[in-house]
Design a protein around this motif. Sequence first.
Motif, mmCIF file in Angstrom:
data_model
loop_
_atom_site.group_PDB
_atom_site.id
_atom_site.type_symbol
_atom_site.label_atom_id
_atom_site.label_comp_id
_atom_site.label_asym_id
_atom_site.label_seq_id
_atom_site.Cartn_x
_atom_site.Cartn_y
_atom_site.Cartn_z
ATOM 1 N N SER A 102 0.674 -1.019 0.133
ATOM 2 C CA SER A 102 -0.188 0.289 -0.214
ATOM 3 C C SER A 102 0.844 1.283 -0.058
ATOM 4 O O SER A 102 0.775 2.234 0.126
ATOM 5 C CB SER A 102 -0.780 -0.064 1.361
ATOM 6 O OG SER A 102 -1.261 1.386 1.347
ATOM 7 N N PRO A 103 1.335 1.235 -1.212
ATOM 8 C CA PRO A 103 2.793 2.912 -0.962
ATOM 9 C C PRO A 103 1.884 3.995 -0.772
ATOM 10 O O PRO A 103 2.680 4.246 -0.144
ATOM 11 C CB PRO A 103 3.145 2.326 -2.623
ATOM 12 C CG PRO A 103 2.916 1.167 -3.350
ATOM 13 C CD PRO A 103 1.871 0.924 -2.126
ATOM 14 N N LEU A 104 0.695 4.423 -1.555
ATOM 15 C CA LEU A 104 -0.128 5.526 -1.343
ATOM 16 C C LEU A 104 -0.132 6.166 0.049
ATOM 17 O O LEU A 104 0.263 7.089 0.264
ATOM 18 C CB LEU A 104 -0.886 5.811 -1.853
ATOM 19 C CG LEU A 104 -0.926 5.629 -3.886
ATOM 20 C CD1 LEU A 104 -1.896 6.146 -4.430
ATOM 21 C CD2 LEU A 104 -0.201 6.952 -3.722
ATOM 22 N N LYS A 105 -0.285 5.085 0.798
ATOM 23 C CA LYS A 105 -0.585 5.249 2.852
ATOM 24 C C LYS A 105 0.676 6.136 2.962
ATOM 25 O O LYS A 105 -0.005 6.618 4.129
ATOM 26 C CB LYS A 105 -1.108 4.140 2.931
ATOM 27 C CG LYS A 105 -2.401 3.879 3.031
ATOM 28 C CD LYS A 105 -2.989 2.968 3.636
ATOM 29 C CE LYS A 105 -4.262 2.646 3.577
ATOM 30 N NZ LYS A 105 -5.244 1.768 4.667
ATOM 31 N N LEU A 106 2.503 5.464 2.419
ATOM 32 C CA LEU A 106 3.432 6.200 3.119
ATOM 33 C C LEU A 106 3.820 7.581 2.448
ATOM 34 O O LEU A 106 4.127 8.677 3.244
ATOM 35 C CB LEU A 106 4.393 5.043 3.242
ATOM 36 C CG LEU A 106 3.799 3.667 3.819
ATOM 37 C CD1 LEU A 106 5.496 2.954 4.176
ATOM 38 C CD2 LEU A 106 3.983 4.670 5.147
ATOM 39 N N PHE A 107 2.655 7.437 0.807
ATOM 40 C CA PHE A 107 3.486 8.473 -0.337
ATOM 41 C C PHE A 107 2.855 10.292 0.183
ATOM 42 O O PHE A 107 3.057 10.945 0.498
ATOM 43 C CB PHE A 107 3.906 7.737 -1.278
ATOM 44 C CG PHE A 107 4.863 7.264 -1.448
ATOM 45 C CD1 PHE A 107 6.788 7.491 -1.827
ATOM 46 C CD2 PHE A 107 5.014 5.505 -1.556
ATOM 47 C CE1 PHE A 107 7.582 7.118 -2.347
ATOM 48 C CE2 PHE A 107 6.187 5.110 -1.809
ATOM 49 C CZ PHE A 107 7.248 5.776 -2.017
ATOM 50 N N VAL A 108 1.909 9.592 0.221
ATOM 51 C CA VAL A 108 0.875 11.075 0.250
ATOM 52 C C VAL A 108 0.740 11.823 1.282
ATOM 53 O O VAL A 108 0.938 13.182 1.666
ATOM 54 C CB VAL A 108 -1.027 10.213 0.357
ATOM 55 C CG1 VAL A 108 -1.536 11.000 0.481
ATOM 56 C CG2 VAL A 108 -0.935 9.957 -1.091
ATOM 57 N N PRO A 109 0.768 10.664 2.825
ATOM 58 C CA PRO A 109 1.118 12.159 4.007
ATOM 59 C C PRO A 109 2.202 12.572 3.622
ATOM 60 O O PRO A 109 2.552 13.978 4.294
ATOM 61 C CB PRO A 109 1.080 11.310 5.534
ATOM 62 C CG PRO A 109 0.535 10.267 4.468
ATOM 63 C CD PRO A 109 0.408 9.385 3.062
ATOM 64 N N PHE B 90 4.318 19.737 1.222
ATOM 65 C CA PHE B 90 2.982 20.610 0.623
ATOM 66 C C PHE B 90 2.790 22.191 1.244
ATOM 67 O O PHE B 90 2.728 23.262 1.017
ATOM 68 C CB PHE B 90 2.546 19.726 -0.221
ATOM 69 C CG PHE B 90 1.361 21.103 -1.305
ATOM 70 C CD1 PHE B 90 1.576 21.535 -2.473
ATOM 71 C CD2 PHE B 90 -0.121 21.273 -0.914
ATOM 72 C CE1 PHE B 90 0.875 22.007 -2.909
ATOM 73 C CE2 PHE B 90 -0.848 22.500 -1.163
ATOM 74 C CZ PHE B 90 -0.495 22.384 -2.975
ATOM 75 N N LEU B 91 2.387 21.250 2.994
ATOM 76 C CA LEU B 91 1.662 23.117 3.361
ATOM 77 C C LEU B 91 2.982 23.072 3.887
ATOM 78 O O LEU B 91 2.837 24.294 4.078
ATOM 79 C CB LEU B 91 1.043 21.807 4.478
ATOM 80 C CG LEU B 91 -0.026 21.352 4.362
ATOM 81 C CD1 LEU B 91 -0.881 19.877 5.343
ATOM 82 C CD2 LEU B 91 -0.951 21.541 3.558
ATOM 83 N N LEU B 92 4.189 23.159 4.044
ATOM 84 C CA LEU B 92 5.545 22.757 4.570
ATOM 85 C C LEU B 92 5.561 24.287 3.896
ATOM 86 O O LEU B 92 5.853 25.186 3.794
ATOM 87 C CB LEU B 92 6.049 22.167 4.936
ATOM 88 C CG LEU B 92 7.496 22.726 5.444
ATOM 89 C CD1 LEU B 92 7.415 23.378 7.164
ATOM 90 C CD2 LEU B 92 9.126 21.670 6.147
#
Length: 284
Positions: free
Chosen positions: A220-227, A233-235
Amino acid sequence: MKLSIIIPAKNEANSLKSLIPELKLLSVASEIIVVNDGSSDNTSEICKEHNVKEVLHPYSKGNGAAVKSGAREATGDVLIFMDGDGQHRPEDIHKLVEGIRSGYDMVIGSRNAEGQANIGRGFANGLYNRLASYVTGHEVKDLTSGFRAVNALKFREFLYLLPNGFSYPTTSTLAFFRAGYSVSYVGIDVKKRIGKSHLKPVKDGVRFLLIIFKIGTLYSPLKLFVPVSLSVFLLGVAYYCFTYITQGRFTNMSALMFTTSLVVFMVGLVSEQITALMYKNDNS
């Protein structure tokens, strides 16, 4: 249903001399396999005395390596793994077997707070459980418990994934969840271990976390890469707002953060597609 009990052991002779007779009195398993992981005590003599199968490692290869050796040697349809230090109660085996008979592919003995070795390890295990629950999307009650029953054929599918150290429970649990196999937990009581623990909390704690991320990126790569992508991005947005208010301009640092965020997200997206293709090939 043929049961095989597998006990990885390194210098656990003091506990084995009482554990093996207790297991034989239960008469639940067709075979008991002790994997002697390079012990320097009289483990071999105890195995011969009680007429149980011994798989001998000429030198210590690690707990996970011992588990894999036992799984390859076992002939049972269901494998029961338990520690050789006397913590697990033989009478709890029937709870695990009942779960397998109910249709589960893996049944894990879940320890309560009193069953943890100490407060620090209990806190760490709680953290691992929460992280693993997030990665798998299922509640993980005891990620590191070494007392479990598994479907032998399905367990052997993941032998190549299992590390040679103490992280085999972590890897096998997450692999079963992400492969879509049924996993269940039953509450157990544990006794005080006999002898000295071979676990190194700091070294093996870091290893447990690395295994979680390894399985996460595999299934489940996106569960690690998305956060991670979202955080960068927010930073970048926060830094841009700061520089715009104080300097009235858009800086290279903000551009770098936005670009990094995009790259991390795209890597996660590609990894997710590769994983989907891998499953498609396996199922075809």
